[in-house]
Design a protein around this motif. Sequence first.
Motif, PDB file in Angstrom:
ATOM      1  N   TYR A 113       0.833  -1.194   0.000  1.00 53.24           N
ATOM      2  CA  TYR A 113       0.000   0.000   0.000  1.00 53.24           C
ATOM      3  C   TYR A 113       0.871   1.249   0.000  1.00 53.24           C
ATOM      4  O   TYR A 113       1.985   1.252   0.524  1.00 53.24           O
ATOM      5  CB  TYR A 113      -0.904  -0.009   1.235  1.00 53.24           C
ATOM      6  CG  TYR A 113      -2.088  -0.946   1.124  1.00 53.24           C
ATOM      7  CD1 TYR A 113      -2.265  -1.753   0.003  1.00 53.24           C
ATOM      8  CD2 TYR A 113      -3.032  -1.014   2.145  1.00 53.24           C
ATOM      9  CE1 TYR A 113      -3.357  -2.605  -0.093  1.00 53.24           C
ATOM     10  CE2 TYR A 113      -4.127  -1.860   2.055  1.00 53.24           C
ATOM     11  CZ  TYR A 113      -4.278  -2.654   0.928  1.00 53.24           C
ATOM     12  OH  TYR A 113      -5.362  -3.489   0.845  1.00 53.24           O
ATOM     13  N   ASP A 114       0.317   2.299  -0.596  1.00 55.90           N
ATOM     14  CA  ASP A 114       1.102   3.513  -0.760  1.00 55.90           C
ATOM     15  C   ASP A 114       0.604   4.612   0.178  1.00 55.90           C
ATOM     16  O   ASP A 114      -0.511   5.114   0.023  1.00 55.90           O
ATOM     17  CB  ASP A 114       1.003   3.973  -2.219  1.00 55.90           C
ATOM     18  CG  ASP A 114       1.847   5.224  -2.450  1.00 55.90           C
ATOM     19  OD1 ASP A 114       2.630   5.594  -1.553  1.00 55.90           O
ATOM     20  OD2 ASP A 114       1.706   5.835  -3.525  1.00 55.90           O
TER      21      ASP A 114
ATOM     22  N   GLU B 309       6.133  -7.079   8.199  1.00 53.95           N
ATOM     23  CA  GLU B 309       7.399  -6.872   7.504  1.00 53.95           C
ATOM     24  C   GLU B 309       7.197  -5.953   6.293  1.00 53.95           C
ATOM     25  O   GLU B 309       7.950  -5.005   6.078  1.00 53.95           O
ATOM     26  CB  GLU B 309       7.929  -8.238   7.054  1.00 53.95           C
ATOM     27  CG  GLU B 309       9.325  -8.231   6.534  1.00 53.95           C
ATOM     28  CD  GLU B 309       9.768  -9.650   6.182  1.00 53.95           C
ATOM     29  OE1 GLU B 309      10.909  -9.986   6.468  1.00 53.95           O
ATOM     30  OE2 GLU B 309       8.949 -10.427   5.632  1.00 53.95           O
ATOM     31  N   ILE B 310       6.134  -6.236   5.534  1.00 55.44           N
ATOM     32  CA  ILE B 310       5.846  -5.398   4.363  1.00 55.44           C
ATOM     33  C   ILE B 310       5.572  -3.970   4.815  1.00 55.44           C
ATOM     34  O   ILE B 310       6.091  -3.008   4.240  1.00 55.44           O
ATOM     35  CB  ILE B 310       4.647  -5.947   3.555  1.00 55.44           C
ATOM     36  CG1 ILE B 310       5.024  -7.261   2.880  1.00 55.44           C
ATOM     37  CG2 ILE B 310       4.182  -4.930   2.510  1.00 55.44           C
ATOM     38  CD1 ILE B 310       3.867  -7.950   2.177  1.00 55.44           C
ATOM     39  N   ALA B 311       4.743  -3.834   5.867  1.00 59.10           N
ATOM     40  CA  ALA B 311       4.410  -2.494   6.350  1.00 59.10           C
ATOM     41  C   ALA B 311       5.688  -1.761   6.765  1.00 59.10           C
ATOM     42  O   ALA B 311       5.875  -0.575   6.490  1.00 59.10           O
ATOM     43  CB  ALA B 311       3.435  -2.583   7.517  1.00 59.10           C
ATOM     44  N   TYR B 312       6.572  -2.503   7.405  1.00 58.40           N
ATOM     45  CA  TYR B 312       7.811  -1.912   7.908  1.00 58.40           C
ATOM     46  C   TYR B 312       8.700  -1.452   6.759  1.00 58.40           C
ATOM     47  O   TYR B 312       9.181  -0.313   6.730  1.00 58.40           O
ATOM     48  CB  TYR B 312       8.535  -2.952   8.769  1.00 58.40           C
ATOM     49  CG  TYR B 312       9.672  -2.411   9.589  1.00 58.40           C
ATOM     50  CD1 TYR B 312       9.425  -1.579  10.674  1.00 58.40           C
ATOM     51  CD2 TYR B 312      10.993  -2.747   9.287  1.00 58.40           C
ATOM     52  CE1 TYR B 312      10.472  -1.090  11.440  1.00 58.40           C
ATOM     53  CE2 TYR B 312      12.046  -2.259  10.054  1.00 58.40           C
ATOM     54  CZ  TYR B 312      11.782  -1.433  11.123  1.00 58.40           C
ATOM     55  OH  TYR B 312      12.811  -0.952  11.881  1.00 58.40           O
ATOM     56  N   GLU B 313       8.877  -2.323   5.783  1.00 50.10           N
ATOM     57  CA  GLU B 313       9.740  -1.999   4.645  1.00 50.10           C
ATOM     58  C   GLU B 313       9.106  -0.929   3.759  1.00 50.10           C
ATOM     59  O   GLU B 313       9.758   0.018   3.327  1.00 50.10           O
ATOM     60  CB  GLU B 313      10.002  -3.257   3.793  1.00 50.10           C
ATOM     61  CG  GLU B 313      10.809  -4.332   4.507  1.00 50.10           C
ATOM     62  CD  GLU B 313      12.162  -3.823   4.980  1.00 50.10           C
ATOM     63  OE1 GLU B 313      12.767  -2.981   4.281  1.00 50.10           O
ATOM     64  OE2 GLU B 313      12.609  -4.239   6.069  1.00 50.10           O
ATOM     65  N   ASN B 314       7.820  -1.129   3.511  1.00 48.19           N
ATOM     66  CA  ASN B 314       7.103  -0.282   2.570  1.00 48.19           C
ATOM     67  C   ASN B 314       6.980   1.165   3.051  1.00 48.19           C
ATOM     68  O   ASN B 314       6.850   2.074   2.249  1.00 48.19           O
ATOM     69  CB  ASN B 314       5.702  -0.897   2.412  1.00 48.19           C
ATOM     70  CG  ASN B 314       5.126  -0.651   1.055  1.00 48.19           C
ATOM     71  OD1 ASN B 314       5.858  -0.531   0.079  1.00 48.19           O
ATOM     72  ND2 ASN B 314       3.822  -0.562   0.984  1.00 48.19           N
ATOM     73  N   ASN B 315       6.998   1.347   4.361  1.00 52.38           N
ATOM     74  CA  ASN B 315       6.852   2.690   4.927  1.00 52.38           C
ATOM     75  C   ASN B 315       8.178   3.291   5.368  1.00 52.38           C
ATOM     76  O   ASN B 315       8.204   4.314   6.044  1.00 52.38           O
ATOM     77  CB  ASN B 315       5.899   2.670   6.128  1.00 52.38           C
ATOM     78  CG  ASN B 315       4.460   2.410   5.710  1.00 52.38           C
ATOM     79  OD1 ASN B 315       3.999   2.944   4.706  1.00 52.38           O
ATOM     80  ND2 ASN B 315       3.765   1.587   6.474  1.00 52.38           N
ATOM     81  N   ARG B 316       9.266   2.651   4.972  1.00 53.74           N
ATOM     82  CA  ARG B 316      10.574   3.167   5.382  1.00 53.74           C
ATOM     83  C   ARG B 316      10.743   4.625   4.955  1.00 53.74           C
ATOM     84  O   ARG B 316      11.210   5.472   5.711  1.00 53.74           O
ATOM     85  CB  ARG B 316      11.685   2.297   4.778  1.00 53.74           C
ATOM     86  CG  ARG B 316      13.074   2.629   5.308  1.00 53.74           C
ATOM     87  CD  ARG B 316      14.132   1.727   4.672  1.00 53.74           C
ATOM     88  NE  ARG B 316      13.969   0.327   5.044  1.00 53.74           N
ATOM     89  CZ  ARG B 316      14.429  -0.206   6.177  1.00 53.74           C
ATOM     90  NH1 ARG B 316      15.063   0.546   7.039  1.00 53.74           N
ATOM     91  NH2 ARG B 316      14.245  -1.476   6.448  1.00 53.74           N
TER      92      ARG B 316
END
Lengths: 271, 329
Positions: A113-114, B309-316
């Motif tokens: 998600y963006d 993990e995705i949230a962590y990486e994706n929001n870096r």
Amino acid sequence: MTVVENAEQAKKDPSYLKALTELVYQLADDDFIISFRGAEWLGLAPHIEEDVAFSSITQNTMGHAVMFYELLEELGEGNADVLAHERTLEQRRNGIYLEKRNGEGAYHEEPYYDWALAVVRNYFYETFKKIKMEAISTSSYKPLANVASKALMEQTYHLAHWKMWMNQLQHATEDARERINSRIEEAWSEFEDVLELGSYANDMLKHQLISSEDYLKEAWLKEVGVNIANPPESPLGKKYGSGRNGVHTADLKQALQTFAEVYNSDKKAVW
Amino acid sequence: MYNYVEDGDSKTTAYVEEDQEKYEQFMARIEAGEKIEADDWMPTEYRQALIKLISMHGISEIMGALPEKEWTPKAPTLRRKLGIMAKVQDEMGHGQLLLRVAEDLMKPYGKTRENLMEDLLNGDLKFHNVFHMPTKTWADAGMVGWLVDGAAIMSQTNMLDASYGPYQRALQRICQEEVFHAQHGEAIIMALAEGTDYQREILQESLNRWWPALLMFFGPSSAATTGSSKQDIMIKYRVRKSTNEELRQAFLDKYLPRVFSLGLTVPDETVHYDEKEGKWIYQQPDWNEFKQIIRNKGPRSKERLRLREIAYENNRWVRQALVPETIGS
């Protein structure tokens, strides 16, 4: 202005009733879909504090949608749950930009998600919602004006929240600025139908349900103009058509399937 | 929602020589019912046990929002949508509140919330066994509220007088909200129990699946089962009162009659109340499986951790934007 006190009075004038229900469908469906997209974000926000704040906003917004669906129920449109869950794609009146998926992947699997989309979309939407709710708070239909006043009490904080994110990210790193700008550009070519009132706009104005489309649009442009560092030069657009007239994308179809999955699993059931 | 995970493979805490006089003063304080505050002197063993307990509790609240989140967008009525949205928001709030308490305790070690998130992702920080389980139907959303939160209320109420002030105060608020969650869950369950054949079917199926996880919820009755147990230390330091088995018995006391009165069964033919012994006799869950689950080898462990993990990486990029001075300038 003739004040219409309740649903019974509204039902006496078919032209009034039609303009009113169209308007309320737009309000209900806008809040419903943006709240649905918000609920998909839970647990995926940039930090825990944001998860708490965002889910609180999302929950309030769903509360507003419920109040609007209940107004429709009073106006004889049918049960609020049926209205929320059973209407077809063509019957939905939300702005198309609001139904856009949060990013790649699904909410429970590989959700890329963006956050830039979340910030721009919610900031643009809440800015407009404030203008719209203020316009409706003096509506000729008393029950609607009351709901708008109630929604404004919470909504003021929602807008403040997203405005803060817009300001922070636009003035942060180069990367953040670029991500936000690119989402602003995208929104600019898609947001126009959110600002519109559809084919009954003139009747809505005539019956003093809400201000004119032109006024709403200008007020929004003026307000976001203050907070966007580099407003796009191109005119606003509605790339995918107008959701106000029942035009929608595959993204709304996906949302409808998801949120009515349990509801549809046994329609005789009381849940 | 939460509980303390009794894991079987915790590293042995290094023995630390304590100042005997301070230690005795400390024990006298807690035995007199005084509350210990973040800046007060405390034995290392106490601090470490609290960090472990509270960070696990906090992260379990956050991981615990994920199974229900799977059903939040799908809640079948507007009222249920509002109910479950309010609930998951509360759980996130609990997580935040508890992580703040843990952060203060970790200060002397120079550890932060970032470290906790990293520990979670690399498997050093465990989350509660129930949140490794799949949610397959809407009935599971009710089951989590009714029995999982019901169990959580029991284990948290057991610590409402905990000797550590910041934790004790957080628990007061959490328990108040958990009562609403259990009511929310019970309302979903009641609608299903009184509903169509399909609804009753998914309800029974859900209970069958959750039963072993619910028994595991309170942890093994003694260290002999999984190799280690922190319950004795927690009781010594007046953090908790009852043992794991006492809590499990209280849970069975409260909920089994309700389960049976709804016409539901549990997947254990031997379960019965022994009047003579004054306790429930039940089939032990598979404690080896429990050990596997909390080592992130449960049915949904990988997927749930993957979301974080995705949230962590994706929001870096967002974290970097918020603290620009730390990004290697």
